[in-house]
Design an enzyme around this catalytic site. Structure first.
Site, PDB file in Angstrom:
ATOM      1  N   HIS A 107      30.097   1.225  40.009  1.00  0.00           N
ATOM      2  CA  HIS A 107      29.004   1.076  40.978  1.00  0.00           C
ATOM      3  C   HIS A 107      28.248  -0.240  40.799  1.00  0.00           C
ATOM      4  CE1 HIS A 107      26.436   2.723  37.669  1.00  0.00           C
ATOM      5  NE2 HIS A 107      25.513   1.989  38.249  1.00  0.00           N
ATOM      6  N   ASP A 163      33.609   6.323  37.429  1.00  0.00           N
ATOM      7  CA  ASP A 163      32.652   5.209  37.524  1.00  0.00           C
ATOM      8  C   ASP A 163      32.952   4.189  36.430  1.00  0.00           C
ATOM      9  OD1 ASP A 163      30.601   3.600  38.307  1.00  0.00           O
ATOM     10  OD2 ASP A 163      28.991   4.908  37.598  1.00  0.00           O
ATOM     11  N   SER A 218      22.768   0.271  33.662  1.00  0.00           N
ATOM     12  CA  SER A 218      24.077   0.691  34.172  1.00  0.00           C
ATOM     13  C   SER A 218      25.178  -0.263  33.727  1.00  0.00           C
ATOM     14  CB  SER A 218      24.058   0.742  35.702  1.00  0.00           C
ATOM     15  OG  SER A 218      23.284   1.813  36.170  1.00  0.00           O
TER      16      SER A 218
END
Length: 260
Positions: free
Chosen positions: A67, A112, A206
């Site tokens: 992402h 992911d 992230s």
């Protein structure tokens, strides 16, 4: 004598309060500059905006979250203070990005993950070095290290110039399932955090690493609106479960088959 005792008690209370408040900083304390030689920073090459963290696993390869992808990425290696550029830092552009192709038995949370081949390899230095892929799966109860340039306060976010590091615990997946009912009944992801709250990865972390017992085991996924809440641990992509795919891509087999 009474005054001395009173002052001593006040000092103890002050130290106790300082310890508790320091534990509530999201992401912990400032990382030692030599602690994160494998940590990289992904920026939008057009705007210069910081996007995500990532992990150098090979002189020519970086692992991060899917992402975090955008059309034009520039990768900073050896970075510490994002407001100051040092001579030892290096920058690279992606030559190619790889995304986990499998759908069977893999949910969107399981996938992911993004593997980036750098345009040219980097050399090891005092501030840049890859971390090895895990040799065994992580164990529930492990103490894990998190790090990144993500928000250090939430929900009113402030972002540091330097990465922050903290220790959290690895839980059974059922703990995250109870915290987030939208998660599937079974998953290949990892669940980690502090049940009391106060320490957590947050927005901007992230793509960064989860290091458990010295091994690179997880990749930070996108979290909720508020970080570090009690009984709300975070979900991480399980690196060990993707080892065959990662190693095959690095070896040049880009047509890898999906595991069962």
């Amino acid at each position: 004598m009474v005054l001395i005792r009173v002052l001593a008690n006040l000092l103890i209370l002050q130290l106790s309060y300082a310890q508790r408040t320091s534990e509530l900083v999201i992401g912990g304390d400032e990382c030692n500059i030599n602690e994160h030689r494998f940590l990289v920073a992904l920026h939008d090459a057009l705007s210069g905006r910081f996007l995500c963290g990532g992990t150098l696993i090979h002189p020519e390869w970086v692992l991060t979250a899917a992402h975090c992808n955008t059309h034009f990425i520039i990768i900073y290696l050896g970075a510490h203070n994002q407001s100051v550029e040092f001579d030892y830092e290096e920058t690279r552009y992606p030559e190619k990005k790889y995304f986990f192709p499998c759908s069977k038995n893999y949910t969107k949370w399981d996938k992911d993950i993004m593997l980036i081949r750098l345009y040219s390899p980097v050399r090891n230095s005092k501030h840049i070095a890859p971390i090895s892929l895990p040799s065994s799966p992580p164990s529930v109860g492990s103490v894990c290290r998190i790090m990144g340039w993500g928000a250090i306060t939430s929900p009113n976010e402030t972002f540091p110039d330097v990465p922050h590091c903290a220790n959290i615990n690895l839980f059974n997946y059922t703990v995250c399932r109870a915290a987030y009912p939208e998660l599937p009944a079974t998953s290949r992801t990892l669940c980690a955090g502090i049940l009391e709250g106060g320490i957590d990865t947050c927005h901007g972390d992230s793509g960064g690493p989860l290091i458990c017992n010295g091994q690179f085991q997880g990749i930070v996924q996108a979290g909720g609106k508020t970080c570090a809440r009690p009984r709300k641990p975070a979900v991480y992509t399980n690196v060990f479960d993707h080892l065959d795919w990662i190693k095959s891509i690095i070896a040049g087999n880009t047509a890898v088959t999906c595991p069962p």
